[in-house]
Design a protein around this motif. Structure first.
Motif, PDB file in Angstrom:
ATOM      1  N   LEU A   1     -10.550  -6.383  -2.717  1.00  0.00           N
ATOM      2  CA  LEU A   1     -10.749  -5.530  -1.514  1.00  0.00           C
ATOM      3  C   LEU A   1      -9.380  -5.913  -1.137  1.00  0.00           C
ATOM      4  O   LEU A   1      -8.759  -5.024  -0.293  1.00  0.00           O
ATOM      5  N   ALA A   2      -8.473  -6.646  -1.118  1.00  0.00           N
ATOM      6  CA  ALA A   2      -7.114  -7.049  -1.352  1.00  0.00           C
ATOM      7  C   ALA A   2      -6.228  -6.035  -1.112  1.00  0.00           C
ATOM      8  O   ALA A   2      -5.518  -5.084  -1.278  1.00  0.00           O
ATOM      9  N   ALA A   3      -6.872  -5.894  -3.018  1.00  0.00           N
ATOM     10  CA  ALA A   3      -6.037  -4.594  -3.470  1.00  0.00           C
ATOM     11  C   ALA A   3      -6.308  -2.871  -2.959  1.00  0.00           C
ATOM     12  O   ALA A   3      -5.530  -2.552  -3.091  1.00  0.00           O
ATOM     13  N   ALA A   4      -7.744  -2.397  -1.872  1.00  0.00           N
ATOM     14  CA  ALA A   4      -7.777  -1.412  -1.437  1.00  0.00           C
ATOM     15  C   ALA A   4      -6.854  -1.505  -0.513  1.00  0.00           C
ATOM     16  O   ALA A   4      -6.272  -0.643   0.140  1.00  0.00           O
ATOM     17  N   LEU A   5      -6.713  -3.185   0.536  1.00  0.00           N
ATOM     18  CA  LEU A   5      -6.148  -2.497   1.745  1.00  0.00           C
ATOM     19  C   LEU A   5      -4.666  -2.726   1.055  1.00  0.00           C
ATOM     20  O   LEU A   5      -3.662  -2.084   2.049  1.00  0.00           O
ATOM     21  N   ARG A   6      -4.172  -3.071   0.347  1.00  0.00           N
ATOM     22  CA  ARG A   6      -2.499  -2.413  -0.840  1.00  0.00           C
ATOM     23  C   ARG A   6      -2.934  -1.355  -1.149  1.00  0.00           C
ATOM     24  O   ARG A   6      -1.968  -0.887  -0.228  1.00  0.00           O
ATOM     25  N   ALA A   7      -3.674   0.158  -1.039  1.00  0.00           N
ATOM     26  CA  ALA A   7      -3.510   0.861  -1.564  1.00  0.00           C
ATOM     27  C   ALA A   7      -3.491   1.653  -0.195  1.00  0.00           C
ATOM     28  O   ALA A   7      -2.593   2.799   0.562  1.00  0.00           O
ATOM     29  N   ILE A   8      -4.466   1.211   1.064  1.00  0.00           N
ATOM     30  CA  ILE A   8      -4.434   1.622   1.799  1.00  0.00           C
ATOM     31  C   ILE A   8      -3.105   2.060   3.458  1.00  0.00           C
ATOM     32  O   ILE A   8      -2.492   2.658   2.981  1.00  0.00           O
ATOM     33  N   GLU A   9      -2.222   0.594   2.456  1.00  0.00           N
ATOM     34  CA  GLU A   9      -1.011   0.621   3.183  1.00  0.00           C
ATOM     35  C   GLU A   9       0.595   0.970   2.364  1.00  0.00           C
ATOM     36  O   GLU A   9       1.107   1.172   4.071  1.00  0.00           O
ATOM     37  N   ILE A  10      -0.123   1.319   1.341  1.00  0.00           N
ATOM     38  CA  ILE A  10       1.326   1.641   0.450  1.00  0.00           C
ATOM     39  C   ILE A  10       1.399   3.409   0.719  1.00  0.00           C
ATOM     40  O   ILE A  10       2.398   4.233   0.042  1.00  0.00           O
ATOM     41  N   SER A  11       0.150   4.391   0.921  1.00  0.00           N
ATOM     42  CA  SER A  11      -0.491   5.654   0.280  1.00  0.00           C
ATOM     43  C   SER A  11      -0.088   6.463   1.795  1.00  0.00           C
ATOM     44  O   SER A  11      -0.170   5.660   2.964  1.00  0.00           O
ATOM     45  N   GLU A  12      -0.085   7.390   1.502  1.00  0.00           N
ATOM     46  CA  GLU A  12       0.776   8.830   2.770  1.00  0.00           C
ATOM     47  C   GLU A  12      -0.885   8.608   2.990  1.00  0.00           C
ATOM     48  O   GLU A  12      -1.817   9.513   2.201  1.00  0.00           O
ATOM     49  N   PRO A  13      -1.439   8.747   4.318  1.00  0.00           N
ATOM     50  CA  PRO A  13      -2.659   8.992   4.951  1.00  0.00           C
ATOM     51  C   PRO A  13      -2.900  10.698   4.837  1.00  0.00           C
ATOM     52  O   PRO A  13      -1.774  11.032   4.894  1.00  0.00           O
ATOM     53  N   LEU A  14      -3.953  11.218   4.553  1.00  0.00           N
ATOM     54  CA  LEU A  14      -4.679  12.264   5.103  1.00  0.00           C
ATOM     55  C   LEU A  14      -4.410  13.060   6.339  1.00  0.00           C
ATOM     56  O   LEU A  14      -4.705  12.095   6.727  1.00  0.00           O
ATOM     57  N   THR A  15      -3.474  13.713   6.268  1.00  0.00           N
ATOM     58  CA  THR A  15      -3.025  14.377   8.183  1.00  0.00           C
ATOM     59  C   THR A  15      -3.537  16.396   8.651  1.00  0.00           C
ATOM     60  O   THR A  15      -3.403  16.940   7.643  1.00  0.00           O
TER      61      THR A  15
END
Length: 358
Positions: free
Chosen positions: A344-358
């Motif tokens: 789950l921490a790894a998933a949070l890391r992906a959220i943190e460093i990835s560009e969001p879809l807008t």
């Protein structure tokens, strides 16, 4: 994996109980689009909407698709019909994507989907590295949906989605050759083997195919596995290790390193639908894919990562949905399969460093 049997049952129930037909509607809508865009980038929408439905977010599917719609392209033109006699000539030809999808549509119309999958899995498995591993990932999502549709029977859009996934895989079929299996003396775990992977030279240049061509050697982890149950355990361990590793190494390339976990997880998801004789070869191919991606996009050094709090799995997935990026959604889907705090921490890391879809 580490996820409980109850969690797996809940995922099955979410997909099977999609009484609104949202997932089927979304797949039908997406089957009018091609498997790629710009001639090289993958259409991730079918995989992402399946993940949303699997985690109880069918209500968000069409809203998410509206955001993703600018990335969709028209369905490709047919070239020439593929038959049971000449399919080898068309294997690995991306111009034949529509032909391959039509071929598998006919096959799945005449035979049970498990039989078609069992026939074609060993033919396609050596080429799972084409399309940056996206074709096998799409097939893994399709198989999960079909398995959760049993015993009541799969709907036509879900069977058609398998045809699209297999067709894309056949069109982008790309074997790897010349990779030396190196002695592995750093411990028998998948995590240790991934740590032992040497980065390719010149990591700053080239796309996936060019980088893949520079992978010369990989640790010989799991090379001697032949027992199906041991292969299943090995795949489970590999997915866990690659997911955990993303938290500290994902900054090497936040998008591409997702596939070190999602590609082997797609293979793991397909195992229950495959003959047990195919499980060990599946482990070997999945290891090559995960290790090669690790080699191709390794950062110069890992970082220490601490999650910004403790979150329940459903909260992490809701954060991934709010972020919107298709790779983040799919990686979080895999992290929830693993199910432990580090995943789950790894998933949070992906959220943190990835560009969001807008």
């Amino acid at each position: 994996m580490d996820a409980t049997a109850d969690t797996a049952a809940e995922i099955s129930a979410e997909i099977a109980a999609d009484t609104t037909g949202t997932l089927d509607e979304a797949l039908q809508r997406l089957h009018a689009s091609g498997p790629e865009r710009l001639g090289r980038l993958t259409n991730h929408a079918p995989m992402a909407v399946e993940a949303l439905a699997a985690h109880g977010h069918s209500g968000a599917v069409h809203r998410w698709l509206e955001l993703y719609a600018p990335k969709l392209e028209e369905y490709p033109s047919a070239f020439e019909s593929i038959t049971g006699d000449d399919w080898r000539e068309a294997l690995g030809d991306p111009r034949r994507a529509a032909d391959w999808i039509a071929y598998f549509g006919r096959e799945l119309g005449e035979r049970p989907w498990r039989d078609v999958l069992a026939t074609w899995w060993p033919r396609l498995l050596p080429g799972m590295y084409g399309g940056s591993t996206h074709p096998v990932i799409r097939v893994g999502h399709a198989v999960r949906t079909l398995l959760t549709s049993e015993p009541g029977g799969a709907t036509e859009p879900r069977v058609a989605e398998l045809a699209h996934g297999l067709g894309y895989w056949a069109a982008r079929h790309h074997p790897v050759t010349g990779i030396e299996l190196l002695p592995h003396t750093h411990g028998g775990t998948a995590a240790a083997a991934l740590d032992a992977v040497e980065p390719i030279p010149d990591r700053e240049s080239g796309g996936f195919p060019a980088r893949l061509g520079r992978v010369a050697g990989l640790p010989a982890w799991a090379a001697g596995v032949s027992d199906p149950d041991e292969a299943h355990r090995g795949l489970t361990e590999l997915v866990r290790a690659a997911t955990h590793r993303y938290a500290t190494h994902g900054h090497g390339e936040e998008t591409m390193l997702v596939h070190a976990a999602t590609a082997p997880n797609a293979v793991l998801r397909a195992l229950p639908a495959l003959p047990r004789t195919l499980w060990a070869p599946s482990l070997h191919a999945a290891w090559t894919a995960s290790a090669a991606v690790t080699s191709m996009y390794a950062p110069n050094a890992p970082v220490t990562y601490t999650a910004p709090g403790t979150f329940a799995p459903e909260e992490v997935f809701e954060r991934a949905l709010a972020h919107g990026d298709e790779h983040v959604i799919k990686f979080t889907d895999t992290a929830l399969d693993v199910g432990d705090e580090r995943a789950l921490a790894a998933a949070l890391r992906a959220i943190e460093i990835s560009e969001p879809l807008t």
